[in-house]
Design a protein around this motif. Sequence first.
Motif, PDB file in Angstrom:
ATOM      1  N   TRP A 137      49.949  46.380  25.455  1.00  0.00           N
ATOM      2  CA  TRP A 137      48.581  47.487  25.439  1.00  0.00           C
ATOM      3  C   TRP A 137      47.865  48.217  26.668  1.00  0.00           C
ATOM      4  O   TRP A 137      48.212  47.047  26.830  1.00  0.00           O
ATOM      5  CB  TRP A 137      47.447  46.339  24.478  1.00  0.00           C
ATOM      6  CG  TRP A 137      46.307  47.765  23.993  1.00  0.00           C
ATOM      7  CD1 TRP A 137      45.004  47.728  24.749  1.00  0.00           C
ATOM      8  CD2 TRP A 137      46.283  48.633  23.246  1.00  0.00           C
ATOM      9  NE1 TRP A 137      44.824  49.091  24.689  1.00  0.00           N
ATOM     10  CE2 TRP A 137      45.758  49.563  24.086  1.00  0.00           C
ATOM     11  CE3 TRP A 137      47.784  49.258  22.321  1.00  0.00           C
ATOM     12  CZ2 TRP A 137      45.448  51.140  23.030  1.00  0.00           C
ATOM     13  CZ3 TRP A 137      47.888  49.860  21.512  1.00  0.00           C
ATOM     14  CH2 TRP A 137      46.320  51.071  22.133  1.00  0.00           C
ATOM     15  N   LYS A 138      48.402  49.081  26.577  1.00  0.00           N
ATOM     16  CA  LYS A 138      48.798  49.454  28.163  1.00  0.00           C
ATOM     17  C   LYS A 138      46.838  50.263  28.308  1.00  0.00           C
ATOM     18  O   LYS A 138      46.753  50.528  29.825  1.00  0.00           O
ATOM     19  CB  LYS A 138      49.729  50.699  27.935  1.00  0.00           C
ATOM     20  CG  LYS A 138      48.778  51.552  27.061  1.00  0.00           C
ATOM     21  CD  LYS A 138      50.772  52.775  27.509  1.00  0.00           C
ATOM     22  CE  LYS A 138      50.224  54.112  26.357  1.00  0.00           C
ATOM     23  NZ  LYS A 138      52.012  55.175  26.190  1.00  0.00           N
ATOM     24  N   SER A 139      45.546  50.487  27.042  1.00  0.00           N
ATOM     25  CA  SER A 139      44.956  51.322  28.075  1.00  0.00           C
ATOM     26  C   SER A 139      43.527  50.510  28.076  1.00  0.00           C
ATOM     27  O   SER A 139      43.132  51.634  28.566  1.00  0.00           O
ATOM     28  CB  SER A 139      44.208  52.300  27.038  1.00  0.00           C
ATOM     29  OG  SER A 139      43.861  51.204  25.894  1.00  0.00           O
ATOM     30  N   TRP A 140      43.565  49.251  28.239  1.00  0.00           N
ATOM     31  CA  TRP A 140      42.436  47.922  29.142  1.00  0.00           C
ATOM     32  C   TRP A 140      43.325  47.754  30.347  1.00  0.00           C
ATOM     33  O   TRP A 140      43.549  47.770  30.463  1.00  0.00           O
ATOM     34  CB  TRP A 140      41.942  47.404  28.292  1.00  0.00           C
ATOM     35  CG  TRP A 140      41.235  48.130  26.875  1.00  0.00           C
ATOM     36  CD1 TRP A 140      41.727  49.590  26.761  1.00  0.00           C
ATOM     37  CD2 TRP A 140      40.344  47.469  25.482  1.00  0.00           C
ATOM     38  NE1 TRP A 140      40.763  49.425  25.294  1.00  0.00           N
ATOM     39  CE2 TRP A 140      39.668  48.317  25.407  1.00  0.00           C
ATOM     40  CE3 TRP A 140      39.221  45.848  26.054  1.00  0.00           C
ATOM     41  CZ2 TRP A 140      38.794  48.568  23.645  1.00  0.00           C
ATOM     42  CZ3 TRP A 140      38.328  46.028  25.174  1.00  0.00           C
ATOM     43  CH2 TRP A 140      38.460  47.351  24.240  1.00  0.00           C
ATOM     44  N   CYS A 141      42.159  46.840  31.119  1.00  0.00           N
ATOM     45  CA  CYS A 141      42.230  46.101  31.931  1.00  0.00           C
ATOM     46  C   CYS A 141      41.665  45.293  31.999  1.00  0.00           C
ATOM     47  O   CYS A 141      40.030  45.359  31.606  1.00  0.00           O
ATOM     48  CB  CYS A 141      42.373  46.941  33.445  1.00  0.00           C
ATOM     49  SG  CYS A 141      40.963  47.825  33.793  1.00  0.00           S
ATOM     50  N   CYS A 142      42.029  43.998  32.637  1.00  0.00           N
ATOM     51  CA  CYS A 142      41.336  42.785  32.804  1.00  0.00           C
ATOM     52  C   CYS A 142      41.168  42.045  34.053  1.00  0.00           C
ATOM     53  O   CYS A 142      42.056  42.567  34.627  1.00  0.00           O
ATOM     54  CB  CYS A 142      41.986  42.495  31.168  1.00  0.00           C
ATOM     55  SG  CYS A 142      43.107  41.330  31.505  1.00  0.00           S
ATOM     56  N   GLY A 143      40.838  41.150  34.483  1.00  0.00           N
ATOM     57  CA  GLY A 143      40.606  40.341  35.333  1.00  0.00           C
ATOM     58  C   GLY A 143      39.730  38.791  35.572  1.00  0.00           C
ATOM     59  O   GLY A 143      38.567  39.064  34.771  1.00  0.00           O
ATOM     60  N   VAL A 144      40.387  37.907  36.007  1.00  0.00           N
ATOM     61  CA  VAL A 144      39.839  36.430  36.179  1.00  0.00           C
ATOM     62  C   VAL A 144      39.295  36.284  37.473  1.00  0.00           C
ATOM     63  O   VAL A 144      39.744  36.352  38.003  1.00  0.00           O
ATOM     64  CB  VAL A 144      40.194  35.543  35.439  1.00  0.00           C
ATOM     65  CG1 VAL A 144      39.279  34.286  35.567  1.00  0.00           C
ATOM     66  CG2 VAL A 144      39.529  36.074  33.858  1.00  0.00           C
ATOM     67  N   GLY A 145      37.956  36.063  38.307  1.00  0.00           N
ATOM     68  CA  GLY A 145      37.600  35.740  39.717  1.00  0.00           C
ATOM     69  C   GLY A 145      36.792  34.436  39.349  1.00  0.00           C
ATOM     70  O   GLY A 145      36.155  34.200  38.601  1.00  0.00           O
ATOM     71  N   ARG A 146      37.024  33.804  40.767  1.00  0.00           N
ATOM     72  CA  ARG A 146      36.667  32.591  41.281  1.00  0.00           C
ATOM     73  C   ARG A 146      35.775  32.597  42.245  1.00  0.00           C
ATOM     74  O   ARG A 146      35.941  33.594  43.334  1.00  0.00           O
ATOM     75  CB  ARG A 146      37.369  31.901  41.555  1.00  0.00           C
ATOM     76  CG  ARG A 146      37.314  29.720  41.269  1.00  0.00           C
ATOM     77  CD  ARG A 146      38.633  29.259  41.322  1.00  0.00           C
ATOM     78  NE  ARG A 146      38.145  27.595  41.139  1.00  0.00           N
ATOM     79  CZ  ARG A 146      38.960  27.255  42.457  1.00  0.00           C
ATOM     80  NH1 ARG A 146      38.777  27.626  43.444  1.00  0.00           N
ATOM     81  NH2 ARG A 146      37.842  25.801  42.546  1.00  0.00           N
ATOM     82  N   LYS A 147      34.206  32.174  41.790  1.00  0.00           N
ATOM     83  CA  LYS A 147      33.759  31.733  43.268  1.00  0.00           C
ATOM     84  C   LYS A 147      34.556  31.036  44.507  1.00  0.00           C
ATOM     85  O   LYS A 147      34.441  29.659  44.355  1.00  0.00           O
ATOM     86  CB  LYS A 147      32.276  31.805  43.343  1.00  0.00           C
ATOM     87  CG  LYS A 147      31.694  31.542  44.223  1.00  0.00           C
ATOM     88  CD  LYS A 147      30.095  32.572  43.036  1.00  0.00           C
ATOM     89  CE  LYS A 147      29.297  32.454  44.544  1.00  0.00           C
ATOM     90  NZ  LYS A 147      27.658  33.075  43.868  1.00  0.00           N
TER      91      LYS A 147
END
Length: 265
Positions: free
Chosen positions: A252-262
């Motif tokens: 699926w191409k229309s959204w983006c996402c990510g995970v970040g760590r402190k």
Amino acid sequence: MGWIPEEIDLTRPSAARMYDHFLGGSHNFAVDREAAAAAERAFPGVRLAVRANRSFLRRAVKYLVGKGIRQFLDLGSGIPTIGNVHEIAQGECPDARVVYVDIDPIAVGHGKRILADNPNAAAVLGDMRDPARLLDEPDVRDLLDFGRPVAVLMVAVLHFVPDSQDPWSMVAGYVDRLAPGGYLVVSHGTNEHFSEEETSSFETVREVYQRTTSPIVVRTSAEVAAFFAGLDLVDPGVVRLSDWRPDSEERWKSWCCGVGRKPLS
Ligand SMILES: C[S@@+](CC[C@H](N)C(=O)[O-])C[C@H]1O[C@@H](n2cnc3c(N)ncnc32)[C@H](O)[C@@H]1O
């Protein structure tokens, strides 16, 4: 119908109830289904998008549990449906704690009902745009210890906060409170990979949401990446939903996402 709070405006579609309908749920009304149908007519991929989003949420929570995270603050959690965060997290680790927050009374009312016997989870009616107030809510303070790592989830919700309300500062209000080793999870609507035809169809979807209680805004992946300021992005960074640690063939191409760590220091 006992699940309908008195204050609900039944003449205006709600993004939470439309999302519930897209996912096959039953906590929605004719006005929501009509708006959802209009969005889907203009943009037939919308159901695939919300499913891909749910799938990302599941993979991200499993990843975080695997990294030792036992506390989750799910902002804009939506109407409970299959694959809720507490089911995923507590399924792997029964003592995991989860607080759901939503601005929609139906989402929270239903959440409270299904969590009534769950001492490690709560649903709170609140507006995530006020981090200080929300983090001071009794259920948040009682269940989550911000002195230890917490994962703050903002999955498919930041696109309901316009630039004029500075969502980047709002997110920073949560990130600042994270202990080292805490995480931020974001998914967000974007149209940057769309063809010209898809871009114009998406305009119709935006107009449909304009009539709801939560008008929608899309952002580029660079603007989404800016939500992770001060955090270390987990591999593969800010990518399309189905490119984040995929476990199926869905694309699926229309959204983006990510995970970040402190960072730890
Ligand atoms: C598209 S749903 C996403 C649900 C869930 N996070 C998911 O990804 O499956 C967005 C939810 O955000 C909620 N929402 C929108 N603005 C909000 C705000 N300012 N504070 C809290 N919740 C909000 C809506 O009511 C809706 O339930």
